[in-house]
Design an enzyme around this catalytic site. Structure first.
Site, PDB file in Angstrom:
ATOM      1  N   CYS A  31       0.916  -1.121  -0.133  1.00 32.06           N
ATOM      2  CA  CYS A  31       0.103   0.182   0.035  1.00 32.06           C
ATOM      3  C   CYS A  31       0.983   1.247  -0.077  1.00 32.06           C
ATOM      4  CB  CYS A  31      -0.913   0.033   1.296  1.00 32.06           C
ATOM      5  SG  CYS A  31      -1.751   1.494   1.557  1.00 32.06           S
ATOM      6  N   CYS A  34       0.477   3.297   3.433  1.00 35.19           N
ATOM      7  CA  CYS A  34       0.800   2.836   4.777  1.00 35.19           C
ATOM      8  C   CYS A  34       2.267   3.313   5.306  1.00 35.19           C
ATOM      9  CB  CYS A  34       1.053   1.368   4.760  1.00 35.19           C
ATOM     10  SG  CYS A  34      -0.435   0.471   4.935  1.00 35.19           S
ATOM     11  N   HIS A  94      -4.033   0.413   8.170  1.00 40.81           N
ATOM     12  CA  HIS A  94      -4.665   0.070   6.756  1.00 40.81           C
ATOM     13  C   HIS A  94      -5.949  -0.416   6.673  1.00 40.81           C
ATOM     14  CE1 HIS A  94      -4.301  -0.905   2.533  1.00 40.81           C
ATOM     15  NE2 HIS A  94      -5.013  -2.159   2.642  1.00 40.81           N
ATOM     16  N   ASN A 132     -13.132   9.780  -1.119  1.00 36.17           N
ATOM     17  CA  ASN A 132     -13.997   9.009  -1.886  1.00 36.17           C
ATOM     18  C   ASN A 132     -13.928   7.719  -1.210  1.00 36.17           C
ATOM     19  OD1 ASN A 132     -14.868  10.848  -3.968  1.00 36.17           O
ATOM     20  ND2 ASN A 132     -12.992  10.542  -5.093  1.00 36.17           N
ATOM     21  N   SER A 140      -9.037   4.089  -5.244  1.00 33.02           N
ATOM     22  CA  SER A 140      -8.111   3.115  -5.827  1.00 33.02           C
ATOM     23  C   SER A 140      -7.455   2.504  -4.621  1.00 33.02           C
ATOM     24  CB  SER A 140      -7.135   3.903  -6.777  1.00 33.02           C
ATOM     25  OG  SER A 140      -6.398   4.850  -6.095  1.00 33.02           O
ATOM     26  N   HIS A 143      -7.114   2.155   2.055  1.00 30.51           N
ATOM     27  CA  HIS A 143      -6.478   2.779   3.289  1.00 30.51           C
ATOM     28  C   HIS A 143      -7.366   3.998   3.502  1.00 30.51           C
ATOM     29  CE1 HIS A 143      -2.594   3.125   5.610  1.00 30.51           C
ATOM     30  NE2 HIS A 143      -3.346   4.562   6.028  1.00 30.51           N
ATOM     31  N   HIS A 145      -8.140   7.295   3.747  1.00 27.20           N
ATOM     32  CA  HIS A 145      -7.619   8.912   3.443  1.00 27.20           C
ATOM     33  C   HIS A 145      -8.724   9.565   2.642  1.00 27.20           C
ATOM     34  CE1 HIS A 145      -7.533   6.497  -0.478  1.00 27.20           C
ATOM     35  NE2 HIS A 145      -7.209   7.864  -1.298  1.00 27.20           N
ATOM     36  N   GLN A 147      -8.577  13.662   0.388  1.00 27.65           N
ATOM     37  CA  GLN A 147      -7.848  14.443  -0.343  1.00 27.65           C
ATOM     38  C   GLN A 147      -8.250  16.190  -0.157  1.00 27.65           C
ATOM     39  OE1 GLN A 147      -7.513  13.008  -4.628  1.00 27.65           O
ATOM     40  NE2 GLN A 147      -8.916  11.401  -3.986  1.00 27.65           N
ATOM     41  N   GLU A 161     -23.710  27.730  -4.972  1.00 32.27           N
ATOM     42  CA  GLU A 161     -24.194  27.681  -3.472  1.00 32.27           C
ATOM     43  C   GLU A 161     -23.909  29.084  -2.732  1.00 32.27           C
ATOM     44  OE1 GLU A 161     -22.762  24.581  -0.972  1.00 32.27           O
ATOM     45  OE2 GLU A 161     -23.709  22.929  -2.310  1.00 32.27           O
TER      46      GLU A 161
HETATM   47 ZN   LIG Z   1     -22.591  22.474  -0.338  1.00 25.68          ZN
HETATM   48 ZN   LIG Z   2      -2.372   1.026   3.736  1.00 21.73          ZN
END
Ligand SMILES: [Zn+2]
Ligand SMILES: [Zn+2]
Length: 318
Positions: A31, A34, A94, A132, A140, A143, A145, A147, A161
């Site tokens: 990974c 990790c 993980h 995501n 993908s 683990h 995480h 972004q 908005e």
């Molecule tokens: Zn919003």
């Molecule tokens: Zn990992």
């Protein structure tokens, strides 16, 4: 939006199944997230103990304004955009998810999100924090995480908005989402969970079957403005909401979630109310997802379950 009574009652003849339990090791030597492992660009992750942030090795937005030339050609226009992309590891483990980490660890993720808004927001107008989760949402790597994608302009959904909230404040003298929260708490029907500082609800306008809107009950413009008590309460609320998802179809529920707060352009935006959106793709089971196709792509979104029906089911799992 169309809510079809026939569609909501339509018998379901497709598969209904759960996925095999998600059995991941605490550490995966392959990974790239990790601790201590080598990433694709040859850099090695430190032996981090809680959260870890690094510049995305495959950034979609770049700080320098290079790349394609701006275009103005008849009806067609494009502009250059600069930005930054980062990866935020929530935990060295993980095998965990944001929803099953302990509360102090979730609190550290919230603090990391706030710090990223402050740091990256000192250079960029919009700092989009998101996660995501699950291969159904294009993640993908399992683990835990998230972004950061940040850019030097206001993206189109966010600009819409902002305009709605601004118009509402001007005509009602109150932030729109705070009025919504007041109305929803009175109605109760779309509330999934309510704490001292936060409300978790299925929005009236939701187009994904089990969509969430998560809003602080006090007027807060941005994530870094949250108090310690609000952050602790948010950690508990995130865990409650994500675990309700996981229980719904007995699977590690996929979703795309992210935060919307006031732009980081140095101005005050009194019309903005901080909130998070959760957009999960599942409809009837761990494997039967909602597809936005046909009428929905060509005309308008259609609900398969009502927001009140979704809220009742999720509320029973809280
Ligand atoms: Zn919003
Ligand atoms: Zn990992």
């Amino acid at each position: 939006m169309l809510v079809s009574p026939h569609r909501t009652k339509r018998p379901w003849l497709g598969q209904k199944e759960t996925l095999p339990p998600d059995e991941r090791p605490e550490f995966d030597p392959k990974c790239y997230l990790c601790p201590g492992n080598l990433r694709a660009n040859g850099e090695r992750n430190p032996a981090y103990a809680d959260t870890y942030v690094f510049e995305n090795d495959f950034a979609a937005l770049l700080p320098a304004l290079d790349g394609a030339e701006p275009l103005q050609q008849g009806l067609l226009r494009s502009e250059r955009a600069a930005g930054e992309c980062r990866v935020l590891c929530f935990s060295p483990r993980h095998d965990l998810t944001l929803g099953n980490m302990d509360l102090p660890s979730i609190r550290r993720v919230i603090d990391m999100w706030g710090d990223q808004i402050v740091e990256v927001g000192s250079r960029m107008k919009w700092v989009q924090i998101f996660e995501n989760k699950g291969s159904a949402m294009g993640a993908s790597n399992p683990h835990p995480h998230g972004q950061v994608w940040a850019c030097d302009y206001l993206p189109s959904l966010v600009a819409r908005e902002a305009a709605c909230q601004k118009a509402y404040l001007e005509s009602h003298d109150q932030p729109m989402l705070l009025d919504l929260v007041t109305q929803e708490i009175l109605a109760e029907t779309r509330i999934v969970a309510l704490t001292e500082h936060w409300v978790l609800l299925v929005p009236f306008w939701a187009i994904w079957p089990f969509e969430y809107l998560l809003v602080p009950r006090r007027h807060v413009q941005r994530l870094p403005d949250l108090t310690g008590a609000e952050r602790d309460d948010l950690a508990a609320m995130l865990r409650t909401g994500i675990q309700a998802y996981d229980k719904l179809f007995e699977t590690s529920f996929p979703y795309s979630m992210g935060w919307h707060g006031a732009p980081t352009d140095g101005d005050s935006h009194p019309h903005w109310q901080l909130h998070a959106h959760f957009y999960p793709p599942l409809l009837r089971s761990a494997t039967v997802r909602k597809f936005m196709v046909g009428f929905e792509l060509l005309a308008e979104a259609q609900r398969d379950v009502t927001p009140e029906g979704a809220a009742v089911r999720l509320r029973s799992l809280v």
